[in-house]
Design a protein around this motif. Sequence first.
Motif, PDB file in Angstrom:
ATOM      1  N   PRO A  40       0.823  -1.229   0.000  1.00  0.00           N
ATOM      2  CA  PRO A  40       0.000   0.000   0.000  1.00  0.00           C
ATOM      3  C   PRO A  40       0.846   1.264   0.000  1.00  0.00           C
ATOM      4  CG  PRO A  40      -0.826  -1.581   1.609  1.00  0.00           C
ATOM      5  CD  PRO A  40       0.476  -2.110   1.123  1.00  0.00           C
ATOM      6  N   GLU A  41       2.006   1.231   0.657  1.00  0.00           N
ATOM      7  CA  GLU A  41       2.866   2.408   0.700  1.00  0.00           C
ATOM      8  C   GLU A  41       3.383   2.762  -0.684  1.00  0.00           C
ATOM      9  OE1 GLU A  41       3.144  -0.201   2.650  1.00  0.00           O
ATOM     10  OE2 GLU A  41       2.571   0.589   4.629  1.00  0.00           O
ATOM     11  N   VAL A  42       3.681   1.725  -1.489  1.00  0.00           N
ATOM     12  CA  VAL A  42       4.179   1.974  -2.843  1.00  0.00           C
ATOM     13  C   VAL A  42       3.112   2.655  -3.683  1.00  0.00           C
ATOM     14  CG1 VAL A  42       4.925   0.856  -4.980  1.00  0.00           C
ATOM     15  CG2 VAL A  42       5.831   0.087  -2.778  1.00  0.00           C
ATOM     16  N   TRP A  43       1.905   2.130  -3.653  1.00  0.00           N
ATOM     17  CA  TRP A  43       0.832   2.711  -4.451  1.00  0.00           C
ATOM     18  C   TRP A  43       0.442   4.086  -3.944  1.00  0.00           C
ATOM     19  CZ3 TRP A  43      -0.111   1.030  -9.054  1.00  0.00           C
ATOM     20  CH2 TRP A  43       0.181  -0.301  -9.362  1.00  0.00           C
ATOM     21  N   GLN A  44       0.574   4.297  -2.651  1.00  0.00           N
ATOM     22  CA  GLN A  44       0.302   5.620  -2.084  1.00  0.00           C
ATOM     23  C   GLN A  44       1.302   6.635  -2.615  1.00  0.00           C
ATOM     24  OE1 GLN A  44       0.938   6.270   2.235  1.00  0.00           O
ATOM     25  NE2 GLN A  44      -1.241   6.720   2.323  1.00  0.00           N
ATOM     26  N   ALA A  45       2.591   6.252  -2.603  1.00  0.00           N
ATOM     27  CA  ALA A  45       3.623   7.151  -3.109  1.00  0.00           C
ATOM     28  C   ALA A  45       3.483   7.364  -4.613  1.00  0.00           C
ATOM     29  CB  ALA A  45       5.008   6.591  -2.786  1.00  0.00           C
ATOM     30  N   LEU A  46       3.159   6.307  -5.349  1.00  0.00           N
ATOM     31  CA  LEU A  46       2.993   6.429  -6.792  1.00  0.00           C
ATOM     32  C   LEU A  46       1.808   7.315  -7.133  1.00  0.00           C
ATOM     33  CD1 LEU A  46       3.782   5.639  -9.653  1.00  0.00           C
ATOM     34  CD2 LEU A  46       2.383   3.575  -9.412  1.00  0.00           C
ATOM     35  N   ARG A  47       0.700   7.118  -6.439  1.00  0.00           N
ATOM     36  CA  ARG A  47      -0.485   7.945  -6.684  1.00  0.00           C
ATOM     37  C   ARG A  47      -0.203   9.419  -6.391  1.00  0.00           C
ATOM     38  NH1 ARG A  47      -3.631   4.887  -4.327  1.00  0.00           N
ATOM     39  NH2 ARG A  47      -3.511   5.780  -2.223  1.00  0.00           N
ATOM     40  N   GLY A 211       1.905   9.648   2.459  1.00  0.00           N
ATOM     41  CA  GLY A 211       0.524   9.989   2.165  1.00  0.00           C
ATOM     42  C   GLY A 211       0.276  11.454   1.935  1.00  0.00           C
ATOM     43  N   ARG A 212       1.240  12.305   2.281  1.00  0.00           N
ATOM     44  CA  ARG A 212       1.047  13.747   2.130  1.00  0.00           C
ATOM     45  C   ARG A 212       2.112  14.393   1.257  1.00  0.00           C
ATOM     46  NH1 ARG A 212       0.583  17.205   7.539  1.00  0.00           N
ATOM     47  NH2 ARG A 212       2.854  16.879   7.540  1.00  0.00           N
ATOM     48  N   THR A 213       3.362  14.045   1.477  1.00  0.00           N
ATOM     49  CA  THR A 213       4.436  14.631   0.676  1.00  0.00           C
ATOM     50  C   THR A 213       5.453  13.600   0.185  1.00  0.00           C
ATOM     51  OG1 THR A 213       5.874  15.100   2.577  1.00  0.00           O
ATOM     52  CG2 THR A 213       4.248  16.779   1.989  1.00  0.00           C
ATOM     53  N   GLN A 214       5.291  12.332   0.544  1.00  0.00           N
ATOM     54  CA  GLN A 214       6.278  11.321   0.149  1.00  0.00           C
ATOM     55  C   GLN A 214       5.994  10.820  -1.264  1.00  0.00           C
ATOM     56  OE1 GLN A 214       6.720   6.976   1.540  1.00  0.00           O
ATOM     57  NE2 GLN A 214       8.054   8.093   2.946  1.00  0.00           N
ATOM     58  N   THR A 215       6.737  11.363  -2.215  1.00  0.00           N
ATOM     59  CA  THR A 215       6.615  10.938  -3.599  1.00  0.00           C
ATOM     60  C   THR A 215       7.519   9.730  -3.840  1.00  0.00           C
ATOM     61  OG1 THR A 215       8.341  12.515  -4.227  1.00  0.00           O
ATOM     62  CG2 THR A 215       6.051  13.265  -4.370  1.00  0.00           C
ATOM     63  N   MET A 216       7.510   9.217  -5.060  1.00  0.00           N
ATOM     64  CA  MET A 216       8.283   8.020  -5.369  1.00  0.00           C
ATOM     65  C   MET A 216       9.784   8.192  -5.138  1.00  0.00           C
ATOM     66  SD  MET A 216       6.555   5.288  -6.326  1.00  0.00           S
ATOM     67  CE  MET A 216       7.488   4.363  -7.534  1.00  0.00           C
ATOM     68  N   PRO A 217      10.412   9.291  -5.601  1.00  0.00           N
ATOM     69  CA  PRO A 217      11.855   9.432  -5.326  1.00  0.00           C
ATOM     70  C   PRO A 217      12.165   9.455  -3.834  1.00  0.00           C
ATOM     71  CG  PRO A 217      11.187  10.927  -7.065  1.00  0.00           C
ATOM     72  CD  PRO A 217       9.931  10.350  -6.503  1.00  0.00           C
ATOM     73  N   LEU A 218      11.310  10.084  -3.045  1.00  0.00           N
ATOM     74  CA  LEU A 218      11.525  10.112  -1.601  1.00  0.00           C
ATOM     75  C   LEU A 218      11.333   8.721  -1.004  1.00  0.00           C
ATOM     76  CD1 LEU A 218      11.280  13.155  -2.232  1.00  0.00           C
ATOM     77  CD2 LEU A 218      10.056  13.407  -0.071  1.00  0.00           C
ATOM     78  N   ALA A 219      10.371   7.974  -1.529  1.00  0.00           N
ATOM     79  CA  ALA A 219      10.155   6.611  -1.051  1.00  0.00           C
ATOM     80  C   ALA A 219      11.346   5.719  -1.397  1.00  0.00           C
ATOM     81  CB  ALA A 219       8.868   6.038  -1.663  1.00  0.00           C
TER      82      ALA A 219
END
Length: 257
Positions: A40-47, A211-219
């Motif tokens: 879920p964290e991956v899809w959250q960051a991707l979305r 969920g608020r500012t964590q985009t894919m590069p940050l993840a």
Amino acid sequence: MVPVPLLVPALIGLAFLLLPLLALVVRAPWSGLPEQLSSPEVWQALRLSLLCATSATVLSLLVGVPLAWLLARTDFPGRGFVRALVTLPLVLPPVVGGVALLLAFGRNGVVGQWLDAWFGITLPFTTTGVVLAETFVAMPFLVISVEGTLRAADPRYEEAATTLGASRFTAFRRVTLPLIAPGIAAGAVLAWARALGEFGATITFAGNFPGRTQTMPLAVYLALQNDPAAAIALSLVLLAVSIAVLAGLRDRWMSAS
């Protein structure tokens, strides 16, 4: 036949660029990839990445196309200096851009203090802050692409429309925009890809909150410290997006050559 003194360094340069990408593909945990990407964290960051990159691209289009027209079709004192300022984010370290955004739009920033006092708007460490950071680093790509297309377009079509009674804005909307549409599309794709991969300005100005500012590069950066396999899986997603962007621009580059 290619001269050997040119061929050898060319092959070395090609290998240097391709080797890290090949290593990423070879060392990828393909057997556990579905499990990694189903998190879920991956899809959250991707979305969040797709949403913010798209929003940043739309914002870049709204202000970047008129800015490109101003630089390409009008003559005013200091135009070269203004163009240099517009392209400055291309060479400015992203972290420095994030610090500059904090000083401008932070709670105690030049503009941010008034936004907070008058409207209760706080931009840093929010999703809106991510969009602003990505727009700051991505919009110059759009402006450069559109300005180049505008300079290549024949201005006589626009002048003919004005002599037939059309206003300057109508001529731009009905004549110029269709002519430069391929350049706008290419610039938008480049801006979107740059926004999607933004890291430095985002983490400095918006932070790294899931969920608020964590985009894919940050993840990817966070996962690399705790779960390298997850970091590789996320990197493959971004690599696939980059390849898709190159494929989308291939026809334009081939026609330009």
